[in-house]
Design a protein around this motif. Structure first.
Motif, PDB file in Angstrom:
ATOM      1  N   ARG A 155      34.389  66.190  20.242  1.00  0.00           N
ATOM      2  CA  ARG A 155      34.207  66.911  21.506  1.00  0.00           C
ATOM      3  C   ARG A 155      35.538  67.190  22.200  1.00  0.00           C
ATOM      4  O   ARG A 155      35.711  68.228  22.846  1.00  0.00           O
ATOM      5  N   CYS A 156      36.483  66.261  22.062  1.00  0.00           N
ATOM      6  CA  CYS A 156      37.779  66.431  22.729  1.00  0.00           C
ATOM      7  C   CYS A 156      38.556  67.615  22.166  1.00  0.00           C
ATOM      8  O   CYS A 156      39.207  68.360  22.903  1.00  0.00           O
ATOM      9  N   ILE A 157      38.465  67.809  20.874  1.00  0.00           N
ATOM     10  CA  ILE A 157      39.223  68.904  20.251  1.00  0.00           C
ATOM     11  C   ILE A 157      38.655  70.259  20.666  1.00  0.00           C
ATOM     12  O   ILE A 157      39.361  71.261  20.755  1.00  0.00           O
ATOM     13  N   GLN A 158      37.346  70.274  20.970  1.00  0.00           N
ATOM     14  CA  GLN A 158      36.713  71.492  21.456  1.00  0.00           C
ATOM     15  C   GLN A 158      37.109  71.761  22.906  1.00  0.00           C
ATOM     16  O   GLN A 158      37.240  72.918  23.324  1.00  0.00           O
ATOM     17  N   ALA A 159      37.292  70.681  23.676  1.00  0.00           N
ATOM     18  CA  ALA A 159      37.636  70.830  25.092  1.00  0.00           C
ATOM     19  C   ALA A 159      39.094  71.210  25.301  1.00  0.00           C
ATOM     20  O   ALA A 159      39.437  71.858  26.292  1.00  0.00           O
ATOM     21  N   CYS A 160      39.964  70.817  24.378  1.00  0.00           N
ATOM     22  CA  CYS A 160      41.401  71.063  24.524  1.00  0.00           C
ATOM     23  C   CYS A 160      41.738  72.527  24.242  1.00  0.00           C
ATOM     24  O   CYS A 160      41.450  73.040  23.154  1.00  0.00           O
ATOM     25  N   GLN A 161      42.359  73.181  25.226  1.00  0.00           N
ATOM     26  CA  GLN A 161      42.723  74.590  25.082  1.00  0.00           C
ATOM     27  C   GLN A 161      44.154  74.790  24.579  1.00  0.00           C
ATOM     28  O   GLN A 161      44.635  75.911  24.491  1.00  0.00           O
ATOM     29  N   HIS A 162      44.830  73.677  24.243  1.00  0.00           N
ATOM     30  CA  HIS A 162      46.240  73.768  23.881  1.00  0.00           C
ATOM     31  C   HIS A 162      46.533  73.203  22.484  1.00  0.00           C
ATOM     32  O   HIS A 162      47.688  72.955  22.148  1.00  0.00           O
ATOM     33  N   ASN A 163      45.453  72.987  21.706  1.00  0.00           N
ATOM     34  CA  ASN A 163      45.599  72.477  20.334  1.00  0.00           C
ATOM     35  C   ASN A 163      46.431  71.198  20.285  1.00  0.00           C
ATOM     36  O   ASN A 163      47.247  70.998  19.373  1.00  0.00           O
ATOM     37  N   ALA A 164      46.226  70.342  21.295  1.00  0.00           N
ATOM     38  CA  ALA A 164      47.025  69.121  21.397  1.00  0.00           C
ATOM     39  C   ALA A 164      46.343  67.903  20.780  1.00  0.00           C
ATOM     40  O   ALA A 164      46.895  66.803  20.808  1.00  0.00           O
ATOM     41  N   ILE A 165      45.155  68.102  20.236  1.00  0.00           N
ATOM     42  CA  ILE A 165      44.425  66.983  19.631  1.00  0.00           C
ATOM     43  C   ILE A 165      44.127  67.300  18.178  1.00  0.00           C
ATOM     44  O   ILE A 165      43.622  68.382  17.843  1.00  0.00           O
ATOM     45  N   ASN A 166      44.436  66.377  17.310  1.00  0.00           N
ATOM     46  CA  ASN A 166      44.130  66.484  15.883  1.00  0.00           C
ATOM     47  C   ASN A 166      43.265  65.301  15.480  1.00  0.00           C
ATOM     48  O   ASN A 166      43.099  64.342  16.231  1.00  0.00           O
ATOM     49  N   PHE A 167      42.729  65.372  14.281  1.00  0.00           N
ATOM     50  CA  PHE A 167      41.977  64.241  13.744  1.00  0.00           C
ATOM     51  C   PHE A 167      42.590  63.776  12.439  1.00  0.00           C
ATOM     52  O   PHE A 167      42.964  64.589  11.591  1.00  0.00           O
ATOM     53  N   ILE A 168      42.699  62.482  12.313  1.00  0.00           N
ATOM     54  CA  ILE A 168      43.243  61.868  11.109  1.00  0.00           C
ATOM     55  C   ILE A 168      42.123  61.112  10.399  1.00  0.00           C
ATOM     56  O   ILE A 168      41.490  60.224  10.984  1.00  0.00           O
ATOM     57  N   ASN A 169      41.849  61.499   9.168  1.00  0.00           N
ATOM     58  CA  ASN A 169      40.827  60.797   8.393  1.00  0.00           C
ATOM     59  C   ASN A 169      41.353  59.475   7.854  1.00  0.00           C
ATOM     60  O   ASN A 169      42.533  59.338   7.563  1.00  0.00           O
ATOM     61  N   PHE A 170      40.465  58.507   7.765  1.00  0.00           N
ATOM     62  CA  PHE A 170      40.835  57.223   7.179  1.00  0.00           C
ATOM     63  C   PHE A 170      39.724  56.800   6.227  1.00  0.00           C
ATOM     64  O   PHE A 170      38.588  57.263   6.326  1.00  0.00           O
ATOM     65  N   ASN A 171      40.057  55.935   5.312  1.00  0.00           N
ATOM     66  CA  ASN A 171      39.056  55.451   4.360  1.00  0.00           C
ATOM     67  C   ASN A 171      39.427  54.048   3.899  1.00  0.00           C
ATOM     68  O   ASN A 171      40.410  53.862   3.194  1.00  0.00           O
ATOM     69  N   CYS A 172      38.631  53.078   4.345  1.00  0.00           N
ATOM     70  CA  CYS A 172      38.846  51.698   3.895  1.00  0.00           C
ATOM     71  C   CYS A 172      37.623  51.195   3.134  1.00  0.00           C
ATOM     72  O   CYS A 172      37.396  49.996   3.005  1.00  0.00           O
ATOM     73  N   SER A 173      36.825  52.159   2.629  1.00  0.00           N
ATOM     74  CA  SER A 173      35.532  51.810   2.047  1.00  0.00           C
ATOM     75  C   SER A 173      35.629  50.927   0.808  1.00  0.00           C
ATOM     76  O   SER A 173      34.712  50.165   0.511  1.00  0.00           O
ATOM     77  N   LEU A 174      36.728  51.026   0.053  1.00  0.00           N
ATOM     78  CA  LEU A 174      36.827  50.264  -1.187  1.00  0.00           C
ATOM     79  C   LEU A 174      37.609  48.961  -1.007  1.00  0.00           C
ATOM     80  O   LEU A 174      37.844  48.250  -1.964  1.00  0.00           O
ATOM     81  N   ASN A 175      37.998  48.665   0.234  1.00  0.00           N
ATOM     82  CA  ASN A 175      38.799  47.471   0.494  1.00  0.00           C
ATOM     83  C   ASN A 175      38.120  46.546   1.488  1.00  0.00           C
ATOM     84  O   ASN A 175      38.772  45.905   2.293  1.00  0.00           O
ATOM     85  N   ILE A 176      36.802  46.466   1.421  1.00  0.00           N
ATOM     86  CA  ILE A 176      36.053  45.712   2.407  1.00  0.00           C
ATOM     87  C   ILE A 176      35.158  44.680   1.727  1.00  0.00           C
ATOM     88  O   ILE A 176      34.571  44.948   0.683  1.00  0.00           O
TER      89      ILE A 176
END
Length: 244
Positions: A155-176
């Motif tokens: 929702r934050c990335i949709q609200a931001c009008q200045h492209n100041a928010i990105n998303f970083i994917n993470f994956n710890c599924s095989l180390n748990i």
């Protein structure tokens, strides 16, 4: 939407009691699952949610693949059990829920955290009101972000009008360590059936004690025919009852 596949019958006596209860709820159409968020690493929030929803009688609590979060959810359920034992008449619907851990088979949108680009951020604060988990807030001199509270809703990335928010994917599924976990949800992301198959083969040791298996599918990827074909292939891969 949750779809219960009945093609492969599994005797309830093979399941632990709480898993058997969840399966029974699925078959009766009364199944309730609380989703804490695959990317939610706020242990205090997950503990509280697990406590409250255990008392209401949910069948499954879905959490992220984090040792700390698993322990927090177990703590919440334990507290709920203690409260119920002291006042059973106040919580007639109580039942010990099944903990379901979400696993990412590859680049699923549920497994991501927001990240602020302060070179672009002008502190307009438009993103703050958009964040349902209050992960974004006004700091002393600039926007601040508590990543533990972020569960990647976007929702934050949709609200931001200045492209100041990105998303970083993470994956710890095989180390748990999933010792004691009887339910797993595999998020298929943008993966093909062959890629999901490879993930299941790599995760065989994680899944060997799984009594309740679920697949999370991104419906926007497919039209109705493609979706049915993808789901049918997932069911065939699993070779047992699954939740879609």
């Amino acid at each position: 939407m949750y779809t219960f596949n009945k093609n492969t019958k599994t005797a309830l006596k093979e399941h632990s009691l709480n898993v058997a209860g969840a399966v029974s709820s699925l078959e009766n159409g009364t199944f309730v699952k609380i989703i804490c968020g695959a990317a939610n690493t706020n242990s205090r929030q997950v503990e509280r949610l697990s406590l409250v929803y255990s008392l209401t009688g949910v069948d499954v609590i879905d959490i992220s693949p984090s040792t700390g979060i698993i322990q927090a959810a177990k703590s919440g359920i334990k507290q709920a059990l203690e409260i119920y034992r002291q006042n059973p008449e106040m919580f007639p619907g109580f039942k010990e829920p099944v903990l379901m851990v979400s696993l990412d088979s590859g680049n699923d949108l549920h497994f991501r955290k927001a990240e602020v680009n302060y070179n672009k951020c002008i502190n307009c604060l438009a993103c703050i009101d958009s964040c349902p988990s209050k992960a974004i807030f006004a700091g002393n001199s600039s926007l601040d972000l508590d990543k533990n509270k972020c569960y990647g809703c976007g929702r934050c990335i949709q609200a931001c009008q200045h492209n100041a928010i990105n998303f970083i994917n993470f994956n710890c599924s095989l180390n748990i360590n999933l010792e004691g976990i009887k339910a797993i949800e595999v998020h298929t992301g943008n993966n093909s059936i062959e890629e999901v198959k490879n993930f299941l083969e790599l995760s065989e040791s994680l899944l060997q004690n799984t009594e309740l298996l679920s697949f999370c599918v991104e419906s926007k990827r497919f039209n109705a025919v493609e979706m049915q074909d993808y789901v049918d292939n997932l069911i065939n891969l699993a070779g047992r009852k699954v939740i879609i």
